[in-house]
Design an enzyme around this catalytic site. Structure first.
Site, PDB file in Angstrom:
ATOM      1  NE  ARG A  42      39.422  21.316  36.715  1.00 25.06           N
ATOM      2  CZ  ARG A  42      40.589  21.502  36.088  1.00 25.06           C
ATOM      3  NH1 ARG A  42      41.353  20.459  35.794  1.00 25.06           N
ATOM      4  NH2 ARG A  42      40.988  22.706  35.761  1.00 25.06           N
ATOM      5  CG  HIS A  88      37.715  22.995  44.883  1.00 26.36           C
ATOM      6  ND1 HIS A  88      36.955  22.120  44.152  1.00 26.36           N
ATOM      7  CD2 HIS A  88      38.270  23.847  43.992  1.00 26.36           C
ATOM      8  CE1 HIS A  88      37.037  22.427  42.863  1.00 26.36           C
ATOM      9  NE2 HIS A  88      37.837  23.473  42.741  1.00 26.36           N
ATOM     10  CE1 TYR A 132      44.067  45.379  50.473  1.00 29.55           C
ATOM     11  CE2 TYR A 132      44.276  44.537  48.225  1.00 29.55           C
ATOM     12  CZ  TYR A 132      44.840  45.124  49.356  1.00 29.55           C
ATOM     13  OH  TYR A 132      46.167  45.466  49.359  1.00 29.55           O
TER      14      TYR A 132
END
Length: 844
Positions: A42, A88, A132
Site C-alpha cells: 500500500r 484493488h 462529475y
C-alpha cells in the site's frame, strides 16, 4: 458394559485443532504481518516504476479498458469501479484520491492522468465527486505501460484469482525520481521529491555509459529537485547530502519580487505542497496580531495563469524588513527527503546512484524480455514466409495437390508429405486466398521476408551484446526526453536566510595567509602599510615550530574565490568564511574549510568578481605544461572540489592566470629563464585535460610562475627571487616566441639572488605583497623596484633574516587603492631612472 472407548464427539475434534501460544508472540507476528502488508502492498513505491500498487492498478485498469491518451475521457467513477472490482480491493475513496492526485499539475511534475473537471486546487480544495469528473491517461503515462503486452514484466493473480495484474510496469523513464512519491507505512515513511525529466534521463545515460561513475558525477546532471510549483531551493549542501545518503532536509523558498518604488511585495511561486489559501490566512492573522508590521493590504490575485499574492506595504514601511519577516514565518518551508523504496519487495533507503542502478537493471530486463518475445514472433513469421515463398516457387503443383485433396486436413497432410512443409506452413498455405498468388503479392512477401530477417538479425545482436542492449535503452530514454522534456521550474539561490552572516561582515580588502601545515586566516589589507623596497616588513602570522608559509593572496571579503591546489584540484570559498585573526595569530586548520588531501597545498587563487564568461583560466605546472580552460567549465564546483587539470606523476600545479584569448603569456622558471608567446598557441581544453608543453626546461629547472600580459594595461614584467631580490623589465625586453621554446634569460639566479619565486605583469600604482617563509609580510609599490633589463641581478626588494626566504608574492591591483598612498606615488614619471639599467649587479 462395553470396554471400548467411545468415538470422539464434535467438541473433541474441535479441541484437537487448538494450539497453545503466548499472546505476546501472536501479537508480535500478527503486527509484523500487518506491517509488511502495508509496506509492500500500500504505502511504498517500487524502485523500478516509482508506483504504489493503487497507482499501478489504476493505470493498468485504464489500459485494459482502452482509456488511453487518444481515447475520449471516461467518468472517473467508471475508472474507480473497474479498478476496485478487478484489481484493488479497497474503498472507492482511496482509489479516487489516488486518481485525482495523478491528475494534479501542482502535485506531479509530469501528471500521468489527464483530468477533465475539478480535481482540486493548490488552495487545498478537494476534487469534485467522481461522478462529475472525467479522466484518461496522459501521453507520458503510456510510456510507463509501453510494451506491457510483450511479456516484458511478470504478472500475478488478482485478489480473487479471476484475472492477472502486473507486479510492475515496464516504465520507459525513471518515474520514481521524475514524479517523486510520498507515503507513510508502519514504522517508516518515504518522501521523494520530483525532478526534471531531462536531467534524470541524462544522469541515467551517464550511469549506463559509465557504471563506475559516482554520485557526484550524476549530480553534474541532476542539479536538484524540480518541483511542479517552481519556487527556489536555498543552498546546495542539503541537496548533495540527500543524493549521497538518501536523506536530507531541503529548504524551499517562495519566488517573490520586492517593488520598493510601488511599495509592494508580489509572490508568484510557492514552495511545493504549500496551501495558498492557508498561507494568505496565516499572513493576515500575523498582521492583525502585530507579529508582522508594515502591511496595509493583502490580496490573492491568482488565476489559471499562475499564482499572484500581492502584499501592499504602508508608506513608511521598510520593504526589506517586511520581506525578512515573511521569509522567517511564511515563505520558506523544509522538504524532508527520505528516498525509501521497495527493492525486491523490501524497503531500502537509496542514494541517487543506487536508485538509478535499480531502474537500469529493470530496463535491461524489460528490453531483454521484449526482444526475446519479438524474436520469437519474428522467427515464427519468417518461418511462415519461407513456406509461402517455397509454395510460390511450385505454385502449380501446390494448387493441384490442394485441389486433389478431399478436405483441408487431407490437403495439409499432403503438403507436409509431398513438399516437406512444416505443420504451421502447411496450415497457412491451405488457408491462403488465390489473390495472394499474384506477382505483386509475391514481391510484397519477398520484401516482408527481407525486413523480418533483418529485424531478427538486429534482435539477436541486441540479445547477444550487452552494449547493444544498453544502446537501445539509451535511445529510448533520449526519445522520451525529446518528447516530454522541458526546462527546470525550480531555481537555486544562495543560502542567505533573513539576516545573513555576510550582512554582518564589512566589505573590505583582505590578506589571506596559509601555511604548509594547513593553517589559514585573513587580515585587513590596510594593516600592512606600503614601505620602501628593501624593508623587512612586519610579522604577518605566528607559525608552529617547523611550519612555513606556503601562500599569501589578496581578496575582497565578499568575493567568491576559486582556489587551485598543487594537485590540480579547484575549490570554491567565500573569503569571509576564512576566519579573521590578528597578525600574530596562527590561524585555523584549513581542513575545517577545505577538503584538502595530505600534501595538498594552495598554489593560486582567482576571485570570481574579476571573471566573465568569455575569459579563460590559464594554468601552468612545475614541469612546464600549460593549459587554458574556459571559465564556464568551473560554474558548478562541489564542496569536495573538482578536477582542474590532470597531472603527470610527480608534477604539480604552480600558478594560474586569467586571460581573455588575446593576451600574451610569460612563463618564468626557477633558474631565471622566461618565454613569451601568444595564448592562442594553447587551444582551449576541458577540465580534465593535461595541457601542452609551454616551455622547454633545462635539466633540473622548474616553472616558477606565469604572467598574463595585456599591453594596453601592463607596463612591466616583475620578477622576484627567494632571497628577496627582484626587478622590473619593460615588456619589449621579452620578444614573442613560439610555445615550448627554452626562452630567454630573465634574471640571474643562484648566489645572492637564489631561485625565482614569482613572475608577474604589473603597471603604475600596483602594489607588491611579499611574504617570507617565517611569516614576515612586506607591501611596497612596484615603482619602488628599479626598472632594469633582462639578464641582470636586480635590486633588494625585501630584507630577510638568516635562513628565511621569500615564500610567495601577490599583486594588489591599482584599482584597490583608489586614493590610498596617492601622495607618495610620484605621478606617472617613476621609471627607475635612479638606477643604472645596464648594471648587472643592480642596487643592494
Amino acid at each position: 458394559m462395553s470396554s471400548e472407548t467411545p468415538a470422539p464427539g464434535p467438541e473433541d475434534v474441535g479441541a484437537a485443532r487448538i494450539t497453545t501460544a503466548r499472546i505476546e508472540d501472536e501479537m508480535e507476528q500478527s503486527y509484523i504481518d500487518y506491517a509488511m502488508s502495508v509496506i509492500a502492498g500500500r504505502a511504498l513505491p517500487d524502485v523500478r516504476d516509482g508506483l504504489k500498487p493503487v497507482h499501478r492498478r489504476i493505470l493498468y485498469a485504464m489500459n485494459e479498458a482502452g482509456i488511453s491518451a487518444r481515447s475520449a475521457h471516461r467518468k472517473s467513477s467508471s475508472i474507480v469501479g473497474e479498478t476496485m472490482g478487478d484489481y484493488h480491493p479497497h474503498g472507492d475513496s482511496a482509489i479516487y484520491d489516488a486518481l485525482a492526485r495523478m491528475a494534479q499539475d501542482f502535485s506531479l511534475r509530469y501528471p500521468i492522468v489527464d483530468g477533465q473537471g475539478n480535481f482540486g486546487s493548490v488552495d487545498g480544495d478537494p476534487p469534485a465527486a467522481m461522478r462529475y469528473t472525467e479522466a484518461r491517461m496522459s501521453p507520458i503515462a503510456e510510456e510507463l505501460l509501453a510494451d506491457i503486452e510483450r511479456d516484458t514484466v511478470d504478472f500475478q493473480p488478482n485478489y480473487d484469482d479471476r484475472l492477472e495484474e502486473p507486479g510492475v510496469l515496464p516504465a520507459a523513464f525513471p518515474n520514481l525520481l521524475v514524479n517523486g512519491s510520498s507515503g507513510i507505512a508502519v514504522g517508516m515513511s518515504t518522501n521523494i521529491p520530483p525532478h526534471n525529466l531531462g536531467e534524470v534521463v541524462d544522469a541515467t545515460v551517464e550511469l549506463i555509459e559509465d557504471p563506475d561513475c559516482t554520485v557526484a558525477d550524476l549530480m553534474e546532471h541532476v542539479k536538484g529537485p524540480d518541483f511542479p510549483t517552481g519556487a527556489n531551493i536555498v543552498g546546495r549542501n542539503a541537496v548533495h547530502k540527500a543524493y549521497k545518503t538518501g536523506r536530507g532536509r531541503i529548504r524551499v523558498r517562495a519566488e517573490f519580487e520586492v517593488d520598493e518604488e510601488a511599495g509592494r511585495i508580489v509572490i508568484t511561486e510557492l514552495p511545493f505542497q504549500q496551501n495558498k489559501a492557508r498561507l494568505v490566512e496565516r499572513i493576515a492573522d500575523d498582521v492583525n496580531e502585530g507579529a508582522i508590521e508594515g502591511i496595509r493590504d493583502l490580496r490573492d490575485e491568482s488565476d489559471r495563469d499562475g499564482i499572484r499574492i500581492v502584499v501592499e506595504l504602508k508608506r513608511d514601511a521598510m520593504a526589506e524588513v517586511v520581506k525578512n519577516q515573511l521569509l522567517e514565518s511564511h515563505l520558506e518551508r523544509t522538504f524532508g527527503v527520505i528516498n525509501l523504496a521497495l527493492v525486491d519487495g523490501a524497503p531500502q533507503v537509496l542514494n541517487l546512484k543506487e536508485t538509478l542502478e535499480h531502474y537500469v537493471d529493470h530496463r535491461r530486463e524489460v528490453v531483454r524480455r521484449r526482444s526475446e518475445h519479438e524474436l520469437e514472433e519474428r522467427s515464427d513469421r519468417a518461418h511462415i514466409l519461407e513456406g509461402r515463398l517455397k509454395a510460390l516457387e511450385q505454385v502449380d503443383d501446390v494448387v493441384e495437390t490442394i485441389r486433389d485433396s478431399e478436405d483441408r486436413d487431407a490437403a495439409r497432410a499432403a503438403l507436409e508429405a509431398e513438399f516437406d512443409f512444416s505443420e504451421p506452413q502447411a496450415e497457412h498455405i491451405v488457408r491462403m486466398q488465390l489473390g495472394s498468388l499474384t506477382s505483386m503479392e509475391t514481391a510484397e512477401i519477398e520484401s516482408e521476408y527481407e525486413d523480418v530477417t533483418d529485424r531478427i538479425e538486429r534482435l539477436e545482436t541486441i540479445l547477444d551484446d550487452p552494449d547493444e542492449l544498453d544502446a537501445v535503452i539509451v535511445e529510448e530514454l533520449e526519445a522520451v526526453k525529446a518528447e516530454y522534456g522541458d526546462e527546470r521550474r525550480t531555481s537555486f539561490i544562495e543560502d542567505t536566510g533573513t539576516v545573513t552572516h555576510e550582512d554582518l561582515i564589512p566589505e573590505e580588502e583582505c590578506v589571506v595567509v596559509m601555511s604548509e601545515d594547513d593553517y589559514i586566516k585573513r587580515m585587513p589589507l590596510d594593516v600592512f602599510r606600503a614601505q620602501n623596497r628593501g624593508g623587512k616588513g612586519i610579522i604577518g602570522t605566528a607559525l608552529k615550530q617547523s611550519d612555513r608559509v606556503s601562500s599569501v593572496f589578496r581578496a575582497n571579503s565578499h568575493a567568491y574565490l576559486l582556489i587551485f591546489t598543487n594537485q590540480g584540484q579547484i575549490y570554491q570559498l567565500k573569503t569571509y568564511e576564512i576566519p579573521e585573526m590578528s597578525r600574530t595569530a596562527r590561524g585555523k586548520s584549513a581542513v575545517n574549510l577545505l577538503d584538502l588531501d595530505d600534501g595538498e597545498e594552495i598554489e593560486a587563487v582567482v576571485a570570481t568578481e574579476d571573471l566573465d564568461d568569455e575569459e579563460f583560466l590559464t594554468m601552468v605546472t612545475r614541469d612546464g605544461y600549460i593549459k587554458r580552460t574556459a571559465v564556464t567549465a568551473f560554474e558548478n564546483i562541489r564542496s569536495t572540489g573538482i578536477r582542474a587539470l590532470t597531472l603527470n606523476d610527480g608534477d604539480e600545479l604552480v600558478d594560474v592566470e586569467v586571460t581573455d584569448g588575446t593576451t600574451d603569456i610569460v612563463i618564468g622558471t626557477r633558474d631565471g629563464m622566461a618565454i613569451r608567446f601568444d595564448e592562442s598557441e594553447v587551444r582551449s581544453m576541458g577540465r580534465t585535460a593535461r595541457g601542452v608543453y609551454g616551455v622547454d626546461l633545462r635539466e633540473g629547472d622548474q616553472v616558477a610562475g606565469v604572467a598574463a600580459i595585456d599591453e594596453d594595461r601592463h607596463n612591466w614584467v616583475l620578477t622576484v627571487t627567494e632571497n628577496g631580490y627582484g626587478k622590473r623589465s619593460d615588456l619589449d625586453e621579452y620578444r614573442p616566441q613560439s610555445r615550448n621554446g627554452m626562452g630567454l634569460v630573465d634574471i640571474k639566479t643562484g648566489g645572492r639572488n637564489g631561485s625565482v619565486v614569482a613572475v608577474e605583469a604589473v603597471t603604475y600604482g600596483d602594489h607588491l605583497l611579499a611574504m617570507s617563509a617565517d611569516g614576515q609580510i612586506m607591501r611596497t609599490r612596484v615603482e619602488e623596484i628599479s626598472t632594469v633589463g633582462r639578464n641582470t641581478m636586480g635590486v633588494i626588494v625585501m630584507s630577510l633574516d638568516e635562513d628565511d626566504e621569500v615564500a610567495c608574492v601577490d599583486i594588489v591591483p591599482e584599482r584597490v587603492y583608489a586614493g590610498d598612498d596617492a601622495a607618495s606615488v610620484d605621478g606617472r614619471d617613476v621609471d627607475g631612472s635612479d638606477v643604472d639599467a645596464s648594471s648587472e649587479h643592480g642596487d643592494d
